[in-house]
Design an enzyme around this catalytic site. Structure first.
Site, mmCIF file in Angstrom:
data_model
loop_
_atom_site.group_PDB
_atom_site.id
_atom_site.type_symbol
_atom_site.label_atom_id
_atom_site.label_comp_id
_atom_site.label_asym_id
_atom_site.label_seq_id
_atom_site.Cartn_x
_atom_site.Cartn_y
_atom_site.Cartn_z
ATOM 1 N N ASN A 127 -41.941 69.908 95.107
ATOM 2 C CA ASN A 127 -41.890 69.853 93.645
ATOM 3 C C ASN A 127 -43.130 69.710 93.137
ATOM 4 O O ASN A 127 -44.113 69.247 93.784
ATOM 5 C CB ASN A 127 -41.013 68.727 93.383
ATOM 6 C CG ASN A 127 -40.497 68.660 92.098
ATOM 7 O OD1 ASN A 127 -39.808 69.250 91.515
ATOM 8 N ND2 ASN A 127 -41.295 67.872 91.117
ATOM 9 N N TYR A 156 -47.016 64.931 85.446
ATOM 10 C CA TYR A 156 -46.600 63.606 85.142
ATOM 11 C C TYR A 156 -48.094 62.989 84.888
ATOM 12 O O TYR A 156 -48.902 63.162 85.822
ATOM 13 C CB TYR A 156 -46.003 62.845 86.314
ATOM 14 C CG TYR A 156 -45.006 63.507 87.132
ATOM 15 C CD1 TYR A 156 -43.852 64.040 86.269
ATOM 16 C CD2 TYR A 156 -44.942 63.942 88.324
ATOM 17 C CE1 TYR A 156 -42.768 64.693 86.791
ATOM 18 C CE2 TYR A 156 -43.939 64.673 89.130
ATOM 19 C CZ TYR A 156 -42.677 65.197 88.215
ATOM 20 O OH TYR A 156 -41.765 65.901 88.674
ATOM 21 N N TRP A 167 -44.265 59.460 86.959
ATOM 22 C CA TRP A 167 -42.979 60.220 86.991
ATOM 23 C C TRP A 167 -41.629 59.494 86.789
ATOM 24 O O TRP A 167 -41.432 58.211 87.453
ATOM 25 C CB TRP A 167 -42.810 60.713 88.477
ATOM 26 C CG TRP A 167 -42.815 59.932 89.797
ATOM 27 C CD1 TRP A 167 -42.414 58.825 89.767
ATOM 28 C CD2 TRP A 167 -43.618 60.088 91.027
ATOM 29 N NE1 TRP A 167 -42.442 58.385 91.144
ATOM 30 C CE2 TRP A 167 -43.144 59.174 91.861
ATOM 31 C CE3 TRP A 167 -44.226 61.451 91.392
ATOM 32 C CZ2 TRP A 167 -43.615 59.124 93.284
ATOM 33 C CZ3 TRP A 167 -44.645 61.220 92.757
ATOM 34 C CH2 TRP A 167 -44.439 60.314 93.456
ATOM 35 N N GLY A 214 -38.183 65.464 89.089
ATOM 36 C CA GLY A 214 -38.221 65.716 90.525
ATOM 37 C C GLY A 214 -38.951 64.819 91.687
ATOM 38 O O GLY A 214 -38.665 64.467 92.562
ATOM 39 N N GLU A 259 -41.793 75.452 91.690
ATOM 40 C CA GLU A 259 -42.557 75.585 90.757
ATOM 41 C C GLU A 259 -43.567 76.848 91.002
ATOM 42 O O GLU A 259 -44.170 77.438 90.105
ATOM 43 C CB GLU A 259 -43.103 74.499 90.032
ATOM 44 C CG GLU A 259 -42.107 73.644 89.385
ATOM 45 C CD GLU A 259 -41.416 72.600 90.166
ATOM 46 O OE1 GLU A 259 -41.745 72.471 91.400
ATOM 47 O OE2 GLU A 259 -40.501 71.969 89.523
ATOM 48 N N ASP A 269 -47.907 58.732 72.914
ATOM 49 C CA ASP A 269 -47.074 59.927 73.670
ATOM 50 C C ASP A 269 -46.668 60.847 72.691
ATOM 51 O O ASP A 269 -46.984 60.644 71.563
ATOM 52 C CB ASP A 269 -45.752 58.921 74.362
ATOM 53 C CG ASP A 269 -45.485 59.674 75.719
ATOM 54 O OD1 ASP A 269 -45.577 60.865 75.750
ATOM 55 O OD2 ASP A 269 -45.343 58.816 76.423
HETATM 56 C C1 LIG Z 1 -48.438 67.278 78.397
HETATM 57 C C2 LIG Z 1 -47.199 66.872 79.276
HETATM 58 C C3 LIG Z 1 -47.038 65.656 79.699
HETATM 59 C C4 LIG Z 1 -45.867 65.331 80.460
HETATM 60 N N1 LIG Z 1 -45.997 63.815 80.954
HETATM 61 C C5 LIG Z 1 -44.700 63.317 81.744
HETATM 62 C C6 LIG Z 1 -45.033 62.143 82.299
HETATM 63 O O1 LIG Z 1 -46.086 61.337 82.231
HETATM 64 N N2 LIG Z 1 -43.992 61.764 82.954
HETATM 65 C C7 LIG Z 1 -42.772 62.662 83.122
HETATM 66 O O2 LIG Z 1 -41.796 62.297 83.864
HETATM 67 N N3 LIG Z 1 -42.594 63.905 82.608
HETATM 68 C C8 LIG Z 1 -43.907 64.213 81.755
HETATM 69 N N4 LIG Z 1 -43.654 65.469 81.215
HETATM 70 C C9 LIG Z 1 -42.496 66.490 81.343
HETATM 71 C C10 LIG Z 1 -42.216 67.274 82.687
HETATM 72 O O3 LIG Z 1 -43.473 67.578 83.041
HETATM 73 C C11 LIG Z 1 -41.100 68.124 82.635
HETATM 74 O O4 LIG Z 1 -40.109 67.329 82.569
HETATM 75 C C12 LIG Z 1 -41.134 68.939 84.114
HETATM 76 O O5 LIG Z 1 -39.901 69.722 83.949
HETATM 77 C C13 LIG Z 1 -41.106 68.026 85.163
HETATM 78 O O6 LIG Z 1 -40.924 68.764 86.392
HETATM 79 P P1 LIG Z 1 -39.584 68.438 87.446
HETATM 80 O O7 LIG Z 1 -38.553 68.866 86.749
HETATM 81 O O8 LIG Z 1 -40.207 69.088 88.674
HETATM 82 O O9 LIG Z 1 -39.643 66.946 87.537
HETATM 83 C C14 LIG Z 1 -44.666 66.114 80.449
HETATM 84 C C15 LIG Z 1 -44.890 67.337 80.139
HETATM 85 C C16 LIG Z 1 -45.915 67.927 79.505
HETATM 86 C C17 LIG Z 1 -45.874 69.059 78.757
HETATM 87 MN MN LIG Z 2 -39.119 70.336 89.815
#
Ligand SMILES: Cc1cc2nc3c(=O)[nH]c(=O)nc-3n(C[C@H](O)[C@H](O)[C@H](O)COP(=O)(O)O)c2cc1C
Ligand SMILES: [Mn+2]
Length: 479
Positions: free
Chosen positions: A168, A172, A186, A191, A231, A280
């Site tokens: 994954n 985060y 996270w 994920g 990804e 945020d």
């Molecule tokens: C600039 C930016 C910062 C982010 N920061 C966080 C974070 O701190 N924690 C989090 O859980 N998701 C954060 N996200 C959202 C996740 O990256 C997003 O939900 C992503 O789909 C997560 O991937 P996953 O589905 O593999 O967990 C952020 C997104 C962006 C664009």
């Molecule tokens: Mn994912």
């Protein structure tokens, strides 16, 4: 990253700042002014001289629809969506599960798998391990005055499932505690957190964090791919070029060979430490909370890295454009599962999870509610708080039009549904952590199938012949 910066610069989409600037708040204020200012000034920024650091900082790289398209090597974001939709045709799969399986098969068939290179990995031109690791050498930004510290804001956090080995990659944010320790933000729905729960107590979860490198991979880390889809496979498909990977020097994980900086380390599934506050993307500070901790074992980098960062805060800022790319790219997939959906939009003011506007073809009683429940059960849209549904001929991107319909077409008792469910971790309006109520608003025109007994008033439209005539004579009127 270098190619991306050069491409942006040749299109006039990037400005260099050569005078010394501070990584402490000043870069935020400069970038924020460009994000919120007129479109003609909204550019990516390359800060060549960050006081106290040898490494340049890039911000706002993804901060417009055109820069997003350049990042993905595409003509437009809708074109990427159409390519993705085409992966799944010709036979239409039925149901969400089938669509996800077909998506995985389609990506795999495109042969865009990441592949391992054993030498020529720029991300390991400089290797520092153990006690010699110094995060303080990186120009990590302090973004807002009340922030708990400096935060890495564009990281690609790489983990793997202990049983299946499936990778994954998620974006985060990481809070710097000291030279070798970071807060790992996270969230529970994501994920990385889900995989971390599968590691046995007492184990050290291997984690790698890539910063920079191919912008398509950076976008992919932010994309809401279903679990089980790598990804980096998606990034290779976007870019039409397989990602080059190299083995981490201290962790059993592959990292992108072209990254600018890579952090390697481990997370103890039982350890928690206070993370936050952080200004945020909701436009508020998210308050301090308990999160896992990343202990570093290595920092590897290019000899001359570039450090990309994003600033988030009150919308609109750069994250809106990353989310907008997802909105466009995944529309064809959403429509495969819910064919009555015509289009949808997440306005900047709704910071993604607060508001989703959907236009649909309404055919039967209860159809609007069905679409609301579909949104509330689709990947990360499931956390959305307010869903506004309009008719198929209404453009959900036109907020004035949507407001006009939502104010005038709605009988609040008849046309709202309120249900309980999960909310985004960052929601502060709800009564408790990540749980609360959600509202669906039926702003469609009503008729017999809605149980509406009266005639519905027609829209006011001018006779097209008169429109054409006035158009033709416009100069004559002297207005
Ligand atoms: C600039 C930016 C910062 C982010 N920061 C966080 C974070 O701190 N924690 C989090 O859980 N998701 C954060 N996200 C959202 C996740 O990256 C997003 O939900 C992503 O789909 C997560 O991937 P996953 O589905 O593999 O967990 C952020 C997104 C962006 C664009
Ligand atoms: Mn994912």
């Amino acid at each position: 990253m270098r190619d991306f910066v050069a491409a942006l610069e040749s299109r006039g989409e990037l400005r260099r700042v050569r005078v010394p600037v501070s990584a402490d708040l000043e870069i935020t204020e400069i970038t924020d002014r460009l994000s919120k200012g007129p479109a003609a000034l909204n550019r990516a920024l390359l800060f060549e001289n960050v006081r106290g650091f040898d490494i340049p900082v890039a911000t706002n790289l993804f901060g417009s629809a055109s820069r997003m398209a350049v990042a993905l090597g595409a003509a437009s974001l809708d074109a990427v969506g159409e390519r993705l939709g085409a992966l799944l045709s010709p036979e239409l799969p039925r149901g969400a599960r089938a669509v996800m399986d077909r998506l995985r098969m389609g990506l795999e068939a495109a042969r865009s798998f990441p592949h391992r290179v054993d030498k020529d990995a720029p991300c390991q031109e400089v290797v520092v391990t153990g006690d010699a690791v110094r995060l303080s050498e990186l120009p990590i930004l302090k973004c807002w005055p009340e922030d708990g510290g400096r935060y890495i804001t564009l990281p690609l956090v790489i983990t793997r499932d202990p049983a299946s080995g499936v990778r994954n990659v998620g974006m985060y944010r990481l809070q710097e505690y000291d030279d070798r320790t970071l807060g790992m933000h996270w969230q529970i729905h994501k994920g990385g957190a889900e995989q971390s729960e599968r590691w046995a107590p007492g184990s050290r979860i291997p984690v790698a964090v890539a910063i920079g490198g191919d912008p398509a991979a950076t976008y992919a880390a932010s994309a809401p791919l279903p679990p089980g889809i790598d990804e980096f496979l998606f990034a290779g498909w976007l870019r039409k070029r397989r990602m080059r990977m190299v083995r981490g020097v201290t962790v059993d994980l592959d990292v992108p060979a072209d990254a600018d900086v890579v952090l390697e380390g481990w997370v103890d599934p039982a350890e928690r430490r206070t993370e936050g506050p952080f200004g945020d993307h909701t436009g508020y500070y998210s308050l301090a909370d308990e999160y896992p901790v990343l202990h570093l074992t290595a920092l590897t980098r290019r000899r001359e890295p570039l450090y990309p960062a994003t600033l988030v805060g009150r919308p609109p800022m750069e994250d809106f454009w990353l989310g907008h790319a997802t909105e466009r790219i995944f529309l064809p997939l959403l429509r495969l599962v819910q064919p009555e959906i015509v289009d949808y939009h997440m306005p900047a003011e709704g910071v993604f999870h607060n508001c989703v506007i959907v236009s649909m073809r309404k055919r039967y009683p209860g159809h609007v509610a069905k679409v609301c429940f579909a949104v509330w059960s689709t990947m990360q849209l499931a956390n959305s708080k307010c869903v506004i549904v309009v008719d198929e001929d209404i453009d959900p991107h036109d907020l004035r039009e949507v407001a006009f319909r939502a104010f005038s077409n709605v009988d609040p008792r008849r046309d709202t549904i309120i249900v309980d469910g999960p909310l985004d971790v960052l929601d502060h309006g709800g009564p408790s952590f990540a749980r609360g109520s959600k509202m669906g608003i039926d702003a469609t025109r009503k008729g017999a199938l809605d149980g509406y007994q009266r005639p519905w008033p027609p829209d006011i439209l001018m006779d097209p012949r008169v429109v054409e005539q006035v158009e033709r004579r416009w100069k004559e009127y002297g207005l």
